[in-house]
Motif scaffolding. Structure first.
Motif, short mmCIF file in Angstrom:
data_model
loop_
_atom_site.label_atom_id
_atom_site.label_comp_id
_atom_site.label_asym_id
_atom_site.label_seq_id
_atom_site.Cartn_x
_atom_site.Cartn_y
_atom_site.Cartn_z
N VAL A 168 39.36 39.42 49.70
CA VAL A 168 39.91 38.28 48.97
C VAL A 168 39.99 37.10 49.90
CG1 VAL A 168 41.96 37.37 47.82
CG2 VAL A 168 41.19 39.70 47.34
N GLN A 169 39.61 35.96 49.41
CA GLN A 169 39.74 34.72 50.17
C GLN A 169 40.75 33.81 49.48
OE1 GLN A 169 36.43 35.67 49.03
NE2 GLN A 169 36.45 37.00 50.84
N LEU A 170 41.54 33.12 50.30
CA LEU A 170 42.51 32.15 49.80
C LEU A 170 42.15 30.78 50.36
CD1 LEU A 170 45.86 34.11 50.35
CD2 LEU A 170 44.48 33.99 48.28
N VAL A 171 42.04 29.81 49.47
CA VAL A 171 41.75 28.45 49.90
C VAL A 171 42.92 27.56 49.49
CG1 VAL A 171 40.21 26.48 49.68
CG2 VAL A 171 39.27 28.81 49.70
N GLU A 172 43.57 26.97 50.49
CA GLU A 172 44.74 26.13 50.25
C GLU A 172 44.36 24.66 50.36
OE1 GLU A 172 47.63 29.30 52.59
OE2 GLU A 172 46.72 27.58 53.59
N GLY A 209 37.41 36.59 44.94
CA GLY A 209 36.98 37.88 45.46
C GLY A 209 37.07 38.92 44.37
N ASN A 210 37.01 40.16 44.78
CA ASN A 210 37.01 41.25 43.82
C ASN A 210 38.45 41.62 43.48
OD1 ASN A 210 36.05 43.24 42.16
ND2 ASN A 210 34.59 44.01 43.68
N ILE A 211 39.09 40.77 42.71
CA ILE A 211 40.50 40.94 42.37
C ILE A 211 40.62 41.68 41.04
CG2 ILE A 211 42.67 39.77 41.85
CD1 ILE A 211 41.59 37.40 43.54
N ARG A 212 41.32 42.78 41.05
CA ARG A 212 41.55 43.53 39.81
C ARG A 212 42.86 43.10 39.16
NH1 ARG A 212 37.96 47.72 39.34
NH2 ARG A 212 39.27 48.77 37.79
N SER A 213 43.85 42.88 39.99
CA SER A 213 45.12 42.36 39.46
C SER A 213 45.92 41.77 40.61
CB SER A 213 45.92 43.46 38.77
OG SER A 213 46.32 44.45 39.68
N ILE A 214 46.78 40.82 40.26
CA ILE A 214 47.64 40.20 41.26
C ILE A 214 49.07 40.68 41.03
CG2 ILE A 214 48.57 38.03 42.13
CD1 ILE A 214 45.96 36.68 41.30
N VAL A 249 53.85 24.23 58.59
CA VAL A 249 52.58 24.71 58.05
C VAL A 249 52.93 25.66 56.90
CG1 VAL A 249 50.47 26.00 58.47
CG2 VAL A 249 51.39 24.49 60.25
N TYR A 250 52.38 25.41 55.76
CA TYR A 250 52.65 26.21 54.56
C TYR A 250 51.50 27.19 54.34
CZ TYR A 250 56.66 23.37 53.36
OH TYR A 250 57.89 22.75 53.38
N TYR A 251 51.86 28.46 54.19
CA TYR A 251 50.87 29.52 54.03
C TYR A 251 50.98 30.14 52.64
CZ TYR A 251 50.45 29.40 59.12
OH TYR A 251 50.25 29.01 60.42
N CYS A 252 49.84 30.35 52.04
CA CYS A 252 49.76 31.06 50.77
C CYS A 252 49.65 32.56 51.05
CB CYS A 252 48.52 30.57 50.01
SG CYS A 252 48.18 31.41 48.45
N ASN A 253 50.30 33.36 50.23
CA ASN A 253 50.27 34.81 50.38
C ASN A 253 49.86 35.47 49.08
OD1 ASN A 253 52.11 37.52 50.00
ND2 ASN A 253 51.32 37.34 52.08
N PHE A 254 48.99 36.46 49.18
CA PHE A 254 48.48 37.21 48.02
C PHE A 254 48.78 38.68 48.20
CE2 PHE A 254 45.30 38.49 44.86
CZ PHE A 254 44.91 39.74 45.34
N LYS A 255 49.29 39.29 47.15
CA LYS A 255 49.45 40.76 47.12
C LYS A 255 48.85 41.21 45.80
CE LYS A 255 53.80 41.04 49.73
NZ LYS A 255 54.13 39.61 49.83
N GLY A 256 47.90 42.14 45.88
CA GLY A 256 47.30 42.60 44.64
C GLY A 256 46.45 43.82 44.84
N ILE A 257 45.72 44.15 43.79
CA ILE A 257 44.83 45.30 43.79
C ILE A 257 43.40 44.77 43.73
CG2 ILE A 257 44.14 47.39 42.57
CD1 ILE A 257 47.02 47.57 41.53
N VAL A 258 42.59 45.23 44.66
CA VAL A 258 41.23 44.71 44.77
C VAL A 258 40.23 45.84 44.87
CG1 VAL A 258 42.10 42.66 45.96
CG2 VAL A 258 41.28 44.60 47.30
N GLY A 259 38.96 45.47 44.70
CA GLY A 259 37.90 46.43 44.92
C GLY A 259 37.14 46.79 43.67
N ALA A 260 35.99 47.41 43.91
CA ALA A 260 35.16 47.87 42.80
C ALA A 260 35.07 49.40 42.86
CB ALA A 260 33.80 47.22 42.88
N ALA A 261 34.21 49.91 43.74
CA ALA A 261 34.08 51.35 43.88
C ALA A 261 35.34 51.94 44.51
CB ALA A 261 32.86 51.69 44.73
N ILE A 262 35.89 51.24 45.48
CA ILE A 262 37.13 51.67 46.14
C ILE A 262 38.21 50.66 45.79
CG2 ILE A 262 38.28 52.10 48.34
CD1 ILE A 262 35.53 52.84 49.48
N ILE A 263 39.25 51.14 45.14
CA ILE A 263 40.34 50.28 44.70
C ILE A 263 41.52 50.47 45.63
CG2 ILE A 263 41.92 49.77 42.80
CD1 ILE A 263 39.77 50.95 40.92
#
Length: 122
Positions: free
Chosen positions: A2-6, A26-31, A92-106
């Motif tokens: 996953v890529q984050l662009v701020e 990116g290959n995001i299945r859910s956030i 400096v402000y940072y974005c944070n992502f937590k989620g489920i990613v992947g295709a073959a491997i989740i």
């Protein structure tokens, strides 16, 4: 992966406003949740605001009533509307992502953005 662009940081006078954006791709299945954290020079990184998948929000006491976090689920984009900015909001402000990613491997994944500088000064 996953890529984050701020974007949206910059210089603003006290009392002014800024809007930060963070787009996840990116290959995001859910956030699960996304959030904003900030780190001032010489200090640790602290939570500013978070928002869960169902829209529940949490704010640091220092920004309550001034900052608003929101998310556009269709665009996988996170926002932080900052009003009545104070010099102590400089960081400096940072974005944070937590989620489920992947295709073959989740898998669960946590990712940080590169950070965007917010300077509040006259």
């Amino acid at each position: 992966q996953v890529q984050l662009v701020e974007s949206g940081g910059g210089l603003v006078q006290p009392g002014g406003s800024l809007r930060l954006s963070c787009t996840a791709s990116g290959n995001i299945r859910s956030i699960t949740a996304m959030g904003w954290y900030r780190q001032a020079p010489g200090k640790q990184r602290d939570l500013v605001a978070t928002i869960t998948s169902v829209g529940s929000t949490d704010y640091a006491d220092s920004v309550k009533g001034r900052f608003t976090i929101s998310r556009d689920n269709a665009k996988n984009t996170l926002y932080l509307e900052m009003n009545s900015l104070k010099p102590e909001d400089t960081a400096v402000y940072y974005c944070n992502f937590k989620g489920i990613v992947g295709a073959a491997i989740i898998r669960n994944l946590e990712v940080w953005g590169q950070g965007t500088l917010v300077t509040v000064s006259s």
